[in-house]
Design a protein around this motif. Structure first.
Motif, PDB file in Angstrom:
ATOM      1  N   LYS A  67       0.846  -1.190   0.000  1.00  0.00           N
ATOM      2  CA  LYS A  67       0.000   0.000   0.000  1.00  0.00           C
ATOM      3  C   LYS A  67       0.882   1.240   0.000  1.00  0.00           C
ATOM      4  CE  LYS A  67      -3.547  -2.483   2.590  1.00  0.00           C
ATOM      5  NZ  LYS A  67      -4.216  -2.667   3.895  1.00  0.00           N
ATOM      6  N   GLY A  68       0.575   2.168  -0.924  1.00  0.00           N
ATOM      7  CA  GLY A  68       1.345   3.395  -1.029  1.00  0.00           C
ATOM      8  C   GLY A  68       2.486   3.345  -2.026  1.00  0.00           C
ATOM      9  N   LEU A  69       2.667   2.220  -2.712  1.00  0.00           N
ATOM     10  CA  LEU A  69       3.768   2.133  -3.687  1.00  0.00           C
ATOM     11  C   LEU A  69       3.543   3.088  -4.856  1.00  0.00           C
ATOM     12  CD1 LEU A  69       6.413   0.725  -4.541  1.00  0.00           C
ATOM     13  CD2 LEU A  69       5.019  -0.932  -5.778  1.00  0.00           C
ATOM     14  N   ASN A  70       2.301   3.207  -5.282  1.00  0.00           N
ATOM     15  CA  ASN A  70       1.947   4.148  -6.351  1.00  0.00           C
ATOM     16  C   ASN A  70       2.698   3.847  -7.645  1.00  0.00           C
ATOM     17  OD1 ASN A  70       0.443   6.353  -7.326  1.00  0.00           O
ATOM     18  ND2 ASN A  70       2.125   7.768  -6.946  1.00  0.00           N
ATOM     19  N   LEU A  71       2.654   2.578  -8.038  1.00  0.00           N
ATOM     20  CA  LEU A  71       3.279   2.165  -9.295  1.00  0.00           C
ATOM     21  C   LEU A  71       2.335   2.486 -10.450  1.00  0.00           C
ATOM     22  CD1 LEU A  71       5.590   0.697 -10.792  1.00  0.00           C
ATOM     23  CD2 LEU A  71       4.336  -1.444 -10.404  1.00  0.00           C
ATOM     24  N   LYS A  72       2.733   3.383 -11.313  1.00  0.00           N
ATOM     25  CA  LYS A  72       1.902   3.831 -12.428  1.00  0.00           C
ATOM     26  C   LYS A  72       2.466   3.357 -13.760  1.00  0.00           C
ATOM     27  CE  LYS A  72      -0.770   6.350  -9.742  1.00  0.00           C
ATOM     28  NZ  LYS A  72      -2.186   5.983  -9.481  1.00  0.00           N
ATOM     29  N   GLY A  73       1.562   3.092 -14.720  1.00  0.00           N
ATOM     30  CA  GLY A  73       1.966   2.814 -16.081  1.00  0.00           C
ATOM     31  C   GLY A  73       2.164   1.362 -16.433  1.00  0.00           C
ATOM     32  N   ALA A  74       1.908   0.451 -15.499  1.00  0.00           N
ATOM     33  CA  ALA A  74       2.081  -0.970 -15.798  1.00  0.00           C
ATOM     34  C   ALA A  74       0.961  -1.458 -16.715  1.00  0.00           C
ATOM     35  CB  ALA A  74       2.095  -1.791 -14.515  1.00  0.00           C
ATOM     36  N   ASP A  75       1.307  -2.357 -17.620  1.00  0.00           N
ATOM     37  CA  ASP A  75       0.340  -2.905 -18.568  1.00  0.00           C
ATOM     38  C   ASP A  75      -0.225  -4.233 -18.050  1.00  0.00           C
ATOM     39  OD1 ASP A  75      -1.188  -3.349 -20.833  1.00  0.00           O
ATOM     40  OD2 ASP A  75       0.470  -4.226 -21.970  1.00  0.00           O
ATOM     41  N   TYR A  76      -0.685  -4.211 -16.820  1.00  0.00           N
ATOM     42  CA  TYR A  76      -1.393  -5.316 -16.184  1.00  0.00           C
ATOM     43  C   TYR A  76      -1.961  -4.770 -14.869  1.00  0.00           C
ATOM     44  CZ  TYR A  76       3.372  -5.667 -14.249  1.00  0.00           C
ATOM     45  OH  TYR A  76       4.601  -5.376 -13.709  1.00  0.00           O
ATOM     46  N   PRO A  77      -2.923  -5.452 -14.265  1.00  0.00           N
ATOM     47  CA  PRO A  77      -3.521  -4.942 -13.024  1.00  0.00           C
ATOM     48  C   PRO A  77      -2.523  -4.932 -11.868  1.00  0.00           C
ATOM     49  CG  PRO A  77      -4.978  -6.549 -14.064  1.00  0.00           C
ATOM     50  CD  PRO A  77      -3.667  -6.633 -14.789  1.00  0.00           C
ATOM     51  N   VAL A  78      -2.472  -3.809 -11.167  1.00  0.00           N
ATOM     52  CA  VAL A  78      -1.637  -3.660  -9.979  1.00  0.00           C
ATOM     53  C   VAL A  78      -2.556  -3.351  -8.799  1.00  0.00           C
ATOM     54  CG1 VAL A  78       0.194  -2.324  -8.860  1.00  0.00           C
ATOM     55  CG2 VAL A  78       0.325  -2.817 -11.315  1.00  0.00           C
ATOM     56  N   VAL A  79      -2.457  -4.167  -7.743  1.00  0.00           N
ATOM     57  CA  VAL A  79      -3.329  -4.018  -6.581  1.00  0.00           C
ATOM     58  C   VAL A  79      -2.474  -3.786  -5.342  1.00  0.00           C
ATOM     59  CG1 VAL A  79      -5.059  -5.141  -5.119  1.00  0.00           C
ATOM     60  CG2 VAL A  79      -5.094  -5.497  -7.602  1.00  0.00           C
ATOM     61  N   GLU A  80      -2.752  -2.698  -4.615  1.00  0.00           N
ATOM     62  CA  GLU A  80      -2.019  -2.409  -3.381  1.00  0.00           C
ATOM     63  C   GLU A  80      -2.674  -3.177  -2.231  1.00  0.00           C
ATOM     64  OE1 GLU A  80      -1.570   1.785  -2.758  1.00  0.00           O
ATOM     65  OE2 GLU A  80      -0.254   2.032  -4.509  1.00  0.00           O
ATOM     66  N   ALA A  81      -2.184  -4.382  -1.993  1.00  0.00           N
ATOM     67  CA  ALA A  81      -2.802  -5.275  -1.013  1.00  0.00           C
ATOM     68  C   ALA A  81      -1.839  -5.732   0.081  1.00  0.00           C
ATOM     69  CB  ALA A  81      -3.367  -6.509  -1.733  1.00  0.00           C
ATOM     70  N   LEU A  82      -0.582  -5.291   0.029  1.00  0.00           N
ATOM     71  CA  LEU A  82       0.416  -5.735   0.996  1.00  0.00           C
ATOM     72  C   LEU A  82       0.683  -4.636   2.021  1.00  0.00           C
ATOM     73  CD1 LEU A  82       2.980  -7.363  -1.494  1.00  0.00           C
ATOM     74  CD2 LEU A  82       0.922  -8.372  -0.474  1.00  0.00           C
ATOM     75  N   PRO A  83       1.147  -4.979   3.220  1.00  0.00           N
ATOM     76  CA  PRO A  83       1.395  -3.967   4.255  1.00  0.00           C
ATOM     77  C   PRO A  83       2.352  -2.870   3.792  1.00  0.00           C
ATOM     78  CG  PRO A  83       1.497  -6.178   5.197  1.00  0.00           C
ATOM     79  CD  PRO A  83       1.420  -6.350   3.702  1.00  0.00           C
ATOM     80  N   SER A  84       2.042  -1.642   4.151  1.00  0.00           N
ATOM     81  CA  SER A  84       2.850  -0.500   3.718  1.00  0.00           C
ATOM     82  C   SER A  84       4.249  -0.516   4.318  1.00  0.00           C
ATOM     83  CB  SER A  84       2.146   0.807   4.085  1.00  0.00           C
ATOM     84  OG  SER A  84       1.975   0.911   5.488  1.00  0.00           O
ATOM     85  N   VAL A  85       4.435  -1.240   5.432  1.00  0.00           N
ATOM     86  CA  VAL A  85       5.766  -1.299   6.035  1.00  0.00           C
ATOM     87  C   VAL A  85       6.788  -1.877   5.064  1.00  0.00           C
ATOM     88  CG1 VAL A  85       5.530  -3.617   7.063  1.00  0.00           C
ATOM     89  CG2 VAL A  85       6.945  -1.873   8.202  1.00  0.00           C
ATOM     90  N   LEU A  86       6.329  -2.649   4.084  1.00  0.00           N
ATOM     91  CA  LEU A  86       7.229  -3.260   3.103  1.00  0.00           C
ATOM     92  C   LEU A  86       7.843  -2.243   2.149  1.00  0.00           C
ATOM     93  CD1 LEU A  86       5.124  -6.434   2.224  1.00  0.00           C
ATOM     94  CD2 LEU A  86       7.115  -6.294   3.734  1.00  0.00           C
ATOM     95  N   LEU A  87       7.327  -1.013   2.156  1.00  0.00           N
ATOM     96  CA  LEU A  87       7.940   0.039   1.347  1.00  0.00           C
ATOM     97  C   LEU A  87       9.382   0.299   1.790  1.00  0.00           C
ATOM     98  CD1 LEU A  87       4.990   2.605   1.160  1.00  0.00           C
ATOM     99  CD2 LEU A  87       5.790   1.094  -0.669  1.00  0.00           C
ATOM    100  N   HIS A  88       9.724  -0.183   2.972  1.00  0.00           N
ATOM    101  CA  HIS A  88      11.064   0.037   3.511  1.00  0.00           C
ATOM    102  C   HIS A  88      12.017  -1.110   3.191  1.00  0.00           C
ATOM    103  CE1 HIS A  88       9.871   3.593   5.867  1.00  0.00           C
ATOM    104  NE2 HIS A  88       8.726   2.960   6.022  1.00  0.00           N
ATOM    105  N   ARG A  89      11.663  -1.916   2.211  1.00  0.00           N
ATOM    106  CA  ARG A  89      12.568  -2.991   1.835  1.00  0.00           C
ATOM    107  C   ARG A  89      13.888  -2.417   1.339  1.00  0.00           C
ATOM    108  NH1 ARG A  89      13.593  -0.940  -2.476  1.00  0.00           N
ATOM    109  NH2 ARG A  89      12.609  -1.309  -4.517  1.00  0.00           N
ATOM    110  N   LYS A  90      14.962  -3.138   1.618  1.00  0.00           N
ATOM    111  CA  LYS A  90      16.272  -2.754   1.132  1.00  0.00           C
ATOM    112  C   LYS A  90      16.325  -2.964  -0.373  1.00  0.00           C
ATOM    113  CE  LYS A  90      21.154  -4.074   1.705  1.00  0.00           C
ATOM    114  NZ  LYS A  90      22.082  -4.989   2.420  1.00  0.00           N
ATOM    115  N   ILE A  91      17.012  -2.085  -1.098  1.00  0.00           N
ATOM    116  CA  ILE A  91      17.143  -2.239  -2.547  1.00  0.00           C
ATOM    117  C   ILE A  91      17.761  -3.596  -2.868  1.00  0.00           C
ATOM    118  CG2 ILE A  91      18.380  -1.403  -4.583  1.00  0.00           C
ATOM    119  CD1 ILE A  91      17.985   1.401  -3.605  1.00  0.00           C
TER     120      ILE A  91
END
Length: 447
Positions: A216-240
């Motif tokens: 939730k909050g990833l805000n991935l735009k422009g993908a040519d398939y359905p994108v659903v924000e369904a995972l915990p937002s804490v995962l936005l802090h994943r290491k590269i």
């Protein structure tokens, strides 16, 4: 294959009617490890090797025209995961994002993509004696059947992609995926995990992305398939480069995904020093995360006596070995240990203070999470692969052949190395000489 070989061995190839690709790999003999030592110890019983298949030939047979120049790279990287395909000796595997490396320019590392047109693929293999044969390959595609590619998704969040020499920036691609784990559902569709989002992908039997589940909050735009924000937002802090890597399919149909490394909470330094990462349970029926668990690594010098950098610890594979029981691989690039854990409702931290990125100290900062009231999953060591002769480095995929036999697959990184010496003056790969292998390990006791 010598790292400095000028020419590459070619293999006979055939495209079977009705299949995207049926490539028979060249035989590369590695032999079968002898069962030395006492029978009470785990031992390698067989090793099989994938032969040299030019990457351009492989990719263009799936999606014509995707690879204009493979720069001398052979098919590799299929060791991101391994999953039983039903018949004896047959497995589903998946490539990662493709050949990539790092070159330092003006003191800063740049991520290179020598074959930017490469499209990640699901690859069905058969272990036959000491040979790994490719039976089928399925390209991962968008809703319109185009290559998703393995290129970075978003500026500032993901590394900037560069050409092979790190001189020219490439375009970001919101469709791009760095695929890692794979399982096959009863209906023939596949589930994959990705390191960029991190994300969980539901893919059709022929490779089309049906849905990509992201935080939730990833805000991935422009993908040519359905994108659903369904995972915990804490995962936005994943290491590269350390998003999701392990994926397991539980008997009841739920999925378990593993965050490869501790989250960067509250910052990168905390994540680098932490021994605590996370597992998530995803209901395919509800299309939602239903549980989250804290998983504690062993100290890095216990997993790998030659290593003292805690940030080298990773989870690369999780395998269901019961209704709520998992086999978890803790590893560095040189060693690995397999542990079992049981997922219990009392260990669920989803929605708790430890699931929030505003909590201070964070879960990742706790030296002893259990002492702070965190219900850390309890582990039991099954085997230390670092003590088993014949096990390769960088094992990323583990499959259960039977109760006492494991199939391991390594990631050979497409023969890539980092640095300016990865390619010669003509822009051709200087191969590392590391091959893709499937290794069978016999355990002294059942899991």
């Amino acid at each position: 294959m010598s790292p400095h070989a000028v020419s590459r061995r070619r293999v006979r190839r055939s495209v079977a009617a009705g299949l995207p690709l049926a490539v028979v790999a060249a035989l590369v003999v590695t032999g079968t490890a002898s069962a030395e030592g006492h029978h009470s110890q785990a031992r390698v019983t067989a090793t099989a090797t994938l032969g040299d298949i030019p990457l351009g030939t492989f990719s263009n047979a799936l999606l014509p025209g995707t690879v204009a120049d493979d720069r001398g790279v052979d098919l590799g990287g299929i060791g991101s995961d391994i999953y039983p395909a039903g018949r004896k000796g047959e497995f589903w595997t998946v490539t990662d994002r493709g050949p990539n490396g790092q070159i330092k320019v003006d003191g800063t590392k740049r991520r290179t993509f020598p074959v930017p047109g490469f499209d990640p693929a699901i690859v069905k293999i058969r272990v036959s004696g000491d040979t790994v044969k490719v039976l089928d390959s399925i390209p991962i595609t968008t809703s319109r059947g185009k290559a998703v590619t393995g290129l970075s998704n978003q500026a500032e969040r993901d590394e900037t992609p560069y050409t092979y020499d790190a001189q020219t920036p490439l375009s970001y691609n919101p469709n791009g995926v760095d695929t890692e784990g794979i399982v096959r559902a009863a209906d023939g569709t596949f589930w994959l995990v990705d390191e960029y989002g991190p994300s969980l992908l539901h893919v059709s039997a022929r490779g089309k992305v049906l849905t990509r589940y992201v935080p939730k909050g990833l805000n991935l735009k422009g993908a040519d398939y359905p994108v659903v924000e369904a995972l915990p937002s804490v995962l936005l802090h994943r290491k590269i480069n350390r998003g999701f890597e392990g994926l397991a399919l539980l008997p009841g149909g739920d999925l378990v995904v593993a965050v490869q490394s501790p989250l960067s909470l509250p910052d990168g330094d905390a994540g680098e020093a932490s021994l605590t990462t996370r597992l998530l349970r995803f209901s395919t029926k509800k299309q939602a995360v239903t549980a989250e668990y804290a998983y504690r690594f062993d100290p890095v010098n216990v997993v790998d006596p030659s290593e003292d950098d805690t940030s080298e610890l990773k989870i690369s594979s999780v395998v269901a070995v019961g209704r709520d029981k998992l086999l978890v691989e803790e590893r560095t690039d040189k060693a690995a240990r397999l542990q079992t854990v049981k997922l219990t409702s009392s260990a669920n931290i989803l929605g708790s203070r430890w699931d929030k990125d505003t909590t201070s100290p964070s879960l990742e900062q706790l030296d002893d999470p259990a002492a702070s009231g965190v219900p850390v999953l309890r582990k039991r060591l099954v085997v230390d692969l670092g003590t088993v002769d014949g096990v390769p480095g960088k094992v990323e995929g583990v499959a259960l052949v039977n109760d006492r036999t494991l199939a391991l697959i390594n990631d050979n990184d497409f023969g890539m190395t980092d640095g300016t010496g990865a390619f010669d003056a003509q822009g051709r790969l200087v191969d590392s000489g590391i091959e893709t292998t499937v290794t069978y390990v016999r355990l002294p006791h059942g899991i």
